[in-house]
Design an enzyme around this catalytic site. Structure first.
Site, short mmCIF file in Angstrom:
data_model
loop_
_atom_site.label_atom_id
_atom_site.label_comp_id
_atom_site.label_asym_id
_atom_site.label_seq_id
_atom_site.Cartn_x
_atom_site.Cartn_y
_atom_site.Cartn_z
N GLN A 269 76.87 -50.21 24.79
CA GLN A 269 76.55 -48.83 24.45
C GLN A 269 77.50 -48.35 23.37
OE1 GLN A 269 77.23 -46.79 28.16
NE2 GLN A 269 79.18 -47.81 28.44
N HIS A 300 83.68 -34.76 39.75
CA HIS A 300 83.94 -35.99 40.48
C HIS A 300 84.48 -35.72 41.88
CE1 HIS A 300 83.47 -37.78 36.47
NE2 HIS A 300 83.09 -38.84 37.16
N ASP A 323 84.88 -44.97 33.50
CA ASP A 323 85.89 -44.05 32.99
C ASP A 323 87.05 -43.86 33.96
OD1 ASP A 323 84.83 -42.31 34.96
OD2 ASP A 323 83.41 -41.48 33.52
N GLU A 343 81.40 -52.27 37.01
CA GLU A 343 81.09 -51.63 35.73
C GLU A 343 80.49 -52.66 34.79
OE1 GLU A 343 80.47 -49.61 32.46
OE2 GLU A 343 81.15 -48.56 34.26
N ALA A 378 75.23 -53.48 38.22
CA ALA A 378 75.37 -53.12 39.64
C ALA A 378 74.23 -53.67 40.48
CB ALA A 378 75.44 -51.59 39.77
N ASP A 397 78.15 -43.70 40.66
CA ASP A 397 78.47 -42.83 39.51
C ASP A 397 77.84 -43.46 38.27
OD1 ASP A 397 79.52 -40.84 37.95
OD2 ASP A 397 81.53 -41.71 37.87
#
Length: 510
Positions: A269, A300, A323, A343, A378, A397
């Site tokens: 990305q 969060h 992040d 991730e 994932a 998330d």
């Protein structure tokens, strides 16, 4: 798609300057190159439109359908050029090189300064499709001329064999262009420079074929004008390439509204950070705001705290969250022994570790020895050899469900896999997108989680209707606990009868 009809045998003209076999090979070589360039333009439009507008399925459908329709129009229009096939083909390739090469740049400019790229997307798809559609009829005429052994009736070449060779070169070229775009052009050059370079290759191939192999078919004046046209196109593309970095910086400032401090394409990305190095930071992933300085603590915390507050929480799985902000909230709770972050993008984690502003925001969480990072998709990771009932809490998330590539991460199958790794009484917390008066995507997420065997509670962060969450426990574990203080329940807003989203029937665009 219906193949264009074969052109009639070519009459008249002069003998080509090479033997028929060599002429045939040169024409087929240019067919190969032009097909590769054409598919690169097509993929460039799809990729950039998906990034700028969103919903890759819709953008791919628009680009492909408009281009195929336009190719039919181009084939019909090419009939008028067959009497001047050499000049016509050279002009078509020059126009295609200019329009296709500049398409990504103009599309990005329209989005940055006008705020709308849809009309530009359709216009470029239509124009490029018309020009690509005009190529094959003209090339059929040129290959007949190239294989003529004299000045007569077009030679004794088998028409069916010629068509087969022509389309074979076209399809193989499309294969090469389709593979070169994601594996070479996009990672090495980026979208803008890649499109400009493709345009230059297109112009050189088309112009060189006509100006050398078919130069005897044209007057000196025609050759001169074609040379000027191709050199002009190449000059425009070269100038744009030289200025592309400055253009991209200016366009980014127009899009993000602040000085862009970091802008990298990671291979997964585009990651953009704005704001001062030691001040409030904003994080954008593929143009979409993910983190916005101060309010992120509230976002969060609302995602993580309700799942961590009641029940065991020694072993926690975070899906996404590169992040580090969700992991930061998890590690604030006493009794946490291990956190696994799954991730997809290593580049995002590297930035979260190394950037001063982002690292300060996540509390340098990646230095905590309790945290382990797994680089994987994932969905695929959950299907792998993950221990059964291995986690007390799962935090999802992930990007918003309305983005087509992430639809599988909000599917009934995905939540079924997540249920399998949860211990008895374990909790699942999901970031499910905005909760507004027309929150179709949010309530579809909630219905999908329930269809996977969970009992759910729907809530949002206080004062943030754009931040909706779902807290869930396996149905056998009873009703989920109330989300607790600091969040707003939205159970009374649930619509009835929403079907779940599955891999074969994603429903987030409905």
């Amino acid at each position: 798609m219906i193949d264009p009809p074969l052109p009639a045998p070519v009459q008249g003209g002069v003998r080509p300057p090479v033997r028929p076999g060599a002429g045939r090979f040169l024409v087929l070589l240019v067919v190969f190159v032009c097909a590769a360039c054409g598919l690169v333009y097509e993929l460039e439009l799809v990729a950039l439109a998906s990034y700028l507008i969103g919903d890759s399925v819709t953008q791919a459908s628009v680009v492909l359908s408009v281009m195929v329709f336009a190719m039919g129009i181009g084939s019909l229009l090419a009939k008028r050029l067959r009497c001047h096939a050499a000049v016509g083909f050279a002009l078509v390739e020059a126009a295609l090189a200019l329009i296709g090469g500049c398409s990504a740049l103009v599309l990005y400019a329209a989005f940055a300064w006008l705020g709308e790229a849809r009309h530009a997307l359709v216009a470029f798809s239509l124009a490029i499709g018309v020009l690509i559609g005009a190529e094959i009829p003209l090339l059929m005429t040129l290959i007949q001329r190239a294989t003529r052994r004299g000045g007569g009736d077009g030679g004794d070449e088998d028409a069916a064999g010629t068509v087969a060779d022509l389309f074979a070169a076209d399809y193989v070229g499309a294969l090469v262009g389709g593979l070169a775009f994601p594996f070479l052009l996009l990672p090495w050059l980026g979208q803008l420079t890649g499109a400009l370079l493709t345009g230059a290759v297109n112009a050189v191939a088309g112009g060189a074929l006509v100006l050398w192999l078919f130069r005897r078919d044209m007057s000196a004046r025609s050759r001169w004008w074609l040379l000027v046209a191709n050199l002009t196109v190449l000059a425009v593309l070269a100038t744009a390439t030289a200025l592309v970095d400055d253009f991209e910086s200016a366009a980014r400032r127009a899009v993000y509204g602040e000085p862009v401090r970091v802008a990298v394409r990671t291979g997964v990305q585009e990651v953009v950070l704005t704001g001062a190095e030691h001040g409030p930071v904003k994080l954008f992933l593929d143009g979409r705001l993910q983190v916005s300085g101060g309010p992120e603590d509230r976002h969060h915390r609302a995602l993580v705290d309700p799942a961590m507050r009641r029940g065991p929480h020694a072993r926690v799985l975070v899906l996404g969250g590169g992040d580090g902000l969700a992991a930061r909230e998890v590690l604030r709770h006493p009794g946490v022994r291990s956190v696994t972050v799954v991730e997809l993008d290593p580049g995002m984690v590297r930035l979260a570790r190394s950037d001063p502003a982002l690292s300060a925001l996540n509390g340098s969480v990646y230095r905590d020895p309790r945290l382990k990072v797994v680089y994987a998709d994932a969905f695929c990771w959950l299907r792998g050899p993950v221990p059964h009932r291995a986690y007390d809490v799962v935090i999802s998330d992930l990007p918003d469900p309305g983005v087509a590539p992430s639809a599988k991460l909000y599917s009934q199958e995905f939540y079924g896999l997540a249920a399998d790794v949860l211990a008895d009484g374990g909790r699942l917390a999901v970031h499910a997108g905005p909760v507004t008066a027309r929150s179709h995507a949010y309530w579809t997420v909630e219905a999908t989680i329930r269809a996977a065997g969970f009992a759910t509670r729907a809530y949002r962060a206080p004062g943030r209707p754009d931040r909706g969450f779902v807290l869930a426990v396996a149905a056998a574990g009873g009703a989920p606990p109330a989300p607790g203080p600091g969040v707003v329940g939205v159970e009374d807003e649930r619509p009835r009868g929403l079907p779940p989203s599955t891999l074969l029937r994603p429903r987030y665009a409905e």
